[in-house]
Design a protein around this motif. Structure first.
Motif, short mmCIF file in Angstrom:
data_model
loop_
_atom_site.label_atom_id
_atom_site.label_comp_id
_atom_site.label_asym_id
_atom_site.label_seq_id
_atom_site.Cartn_x
_atom_site.Cartn_y
_atom_site.Cartn_z
N LEU A 58 48.81 65.46 108.50
CA LEU A 58 47.62 66.01 107.56
C LEU A 58 48.19 65.73 106.22
N ALA A 59 49.53 65.99 105.93
CA ALA A 59 50.03 65.72 104.63
C ALA A 59 49.93 64.25 103.99
N ILE A 60 50.15 63.33 105.02
CA ILE A 60 50.14 62.03 104.78
C ILE A 60 48.95 61.50 104.41
N TYR A 61 47.76 62.01 105.43
CA TYR A 61 46.52 61.45 105.12
C TYR A 61 45.69 62.22 103.81
N ILE A 62 46.23 63.28 103.22
CA ILE A 62 45.82 63.91 102.13
C ILE A 62 46.40 63.18 100.89
N PHE A 63 47.63 62.88 100.92
CA PHE A 63 48.37 62.40 99.73
C PHE A 63 48.12 60.99 99.60
N GLN A 64 47.83 60.31 100.53
CA GLN A 64 47.82 58.94 100.51
C GLN A 64 46.60 58.17 99.71
N PRO A 65 45.45 58.79 100.04
CA PRO A 65 44.07 58.40 99.52
C PRO A 65 44.29 58.83 97.73
N ILE A 66 44.64 60.10 97.53
CA ILE A 66 44.90 60.63 96.37
C ILE A 66 45.90 59.50 95.45
N THR A 67 46.98 59.15 96.21
CA THR A 67 47.69 58.12 95.53
C THR A 67 47.08 56.73 95.30
N PHE A 68 46.48 56.38 96.24
CA PHE A 68 45.71 55.09 96.16
C PHE A 68 45.06 55.25 94.82
#
Length: 423
Positions: A58-68
């Motif tokens: 879940l942490a991966i998929y929360i931070f990935q779009p924010i970082t994108f």
């Protein structure tokens, strides 16, 4: 684009940046495939519960779009190579922290997932943009094709080699070895990035305008909705299947063999699909692949064994290329015909990534809520059956997409399939 010194592979001209970017992509793929599948197992062996693994993903998929989004803005303000370097650096920090934390990694699952998500976001945004800028129209197919071969090779060899090393070593020594190798590979990628020619940034970042374009462009809205359902399947399938393989076999080598079967067949069918799936066949191909992918779930949700899981790997190895080759092409065709696509290609890539991750986060959130009230072993098969239908819904959206064939196609980079490759 002005050419520097050329290398020749057959009739393909490649400058130094072309070679360096290809090497970075190869190191990334091998480093990630070598270790990433086994991080879930590493955390499982420490915690023994699904919540720890789900929160990590879940942490991966929360931070990935924010970082994108952050990376997209940076790519319009600073050198794109710096953004790429940030991505590889965060990926290096991820593996360094796994090594330093060791047998306490399960207590820091959200932190580790966040680091990996940040690394993904910076890396893929920059790599996508650099691919477009460094390659020429006459070298782009070769670049994507050769990178695809490197990724497929890594997908076959990496997990199998890692599984063999872990299985032969006592305690967690094998995990330490493969995480160390991955860390070294990402450090090498950082070093190589300093040899890339600086890429000047220009323009403003129109993320909100491209996001609201769905109100004006029905095709863009439909492809965004399709990506949500893609994410719904990818969310829990990213870790459940790997854990099931390990629980049944108690062997990391068996998990490596599962990935070998899946990646090997994917490689073969990507070659076949690229040759035979024509634009007129795209929607039918997506439907066929989606049905194969969904019915393959029936092999593992009622009764399960390692043999059944291997047969499941065969089916999904066949199905994914049949779906993804036309799906990715159709996605970029929709983007290519959208409002100011050439100027705002970065924004369109960022928005697409946002909608995929909305689906992923939703899927894992529902999973966490479900196992809070119900026994995991009972509810998981139902969740797999529910979210496993995601790609069928993709077809229901894309079948309504109609593009004018006489319009000139914009050239966009191909999507990258790493694993990131979800099961």
């Amino acid at each position: 684009m002005q050419k520097s010194r050329f290398f020749y592979f057959g009739n393909t001209n490649m400058n130094k940046d072309f070679i360096f970017l290809l090497v970075i992509g190869g190191l990334y793929s091998l480093g990630l495939f070598l270790s990433n599948t086994f991080v879930n197992i590493y955390l499982w062996k420490q915690s023994g519960d699904y919540v720890t693994i789900a929160v990590y993903n879940l942490a991966i998929y929360i931070f990935q779009p924010i970082t994108f989004i952050i990376a997209g803005r940076l790519a319009k303000k600073v050198d794109r190579v710096i953004v790429l370097r940030l991505g590889v650096t965060f990926l290096s920090l991820f593996f360094l922290n796994v090594l330093l934390i060791g047998d306490k990694a399960s207590y820091f699952n959200f932190l580790l997932g966040g680091l990996l998500g940040i690394g993904y976001g910076f890396y893929w945004l920059a790599f996508n943009v650099l691919t477009f800028e460094i390659t020429e129209p006459d070298t782009r197919d070769f670049f994507n094709g050769f990178l695809g071969v490197l990724q497929s090779f890594s997908g076959m060899v990496g997990p199998l080699l890692a599984g063999f090393i872990i299985a032969r070593m006592e305690a967690n020594i094998g995990y330490t070895i493969i995480f160390t190798i991955s860390f070294i590979m990402f450090i090498c990628a950082v070093v190589i990035s300093f040899f890339l020619k600086p890429r000047k940034a220009e323009g403003d970042f129109y993320f909100r305008r491209v996001l609201t374009e769905r109100s004006h462009n029905k095709n863009w809205k439909r492809i965004q909705n399709a990506h949500i359902f893609q994410g719904l399947r990818e969310g829990i399938f990213a870790f459940i299947i790997a854990i099931w393989v390990f629980l049944i076999t108690q062997s990391e080598f068996a998990l490596g063999m599962f990935n070998l079967v899946f990646s090997g067949l994917s490689l073969v069918f990507y070659f076949i699909g690229t040759k035979f799936i024509k634009p007129s066949m795209r929607k039918k191909s997506i439907l066929l692949g989606s049905l194969i992918l969904y019915f393959a779930i029936a092999l593992i949700i009622f009764d399960i064994s390692y043999a059944q899981l291997l047969i499941y790997a065969v089916f999904i190895g066949i199905a994914y290329p049949i779906i993804m080759i036309p799906y990715v092409s159709l996605t970029y065709d929709v983007i290519g015909k959208a409002w100011k696509a050439k100027e705002y290609r970065v924004e369109y890539i960022v928005v697409r990534e946002l909608f995929v991750n909305i689906g992923r986060v939703t899927s894992i959130s529902v999973f966490l809520l479900a196992i809070t009230f119900l026994q995991a072993e009972i509810i998981i098969p139902y969740l797999l059956a529910l979210f496993g239908a995601g790609h069928i819904f993709i077809y229901l959206f894309v079948k309504k997409i109609y593009l004018e064939s006489n319009m000139e196609k914009q050239v966009f980079i191909k999507d990258q399939f790493t694993n990131e490759k979800n099961r």
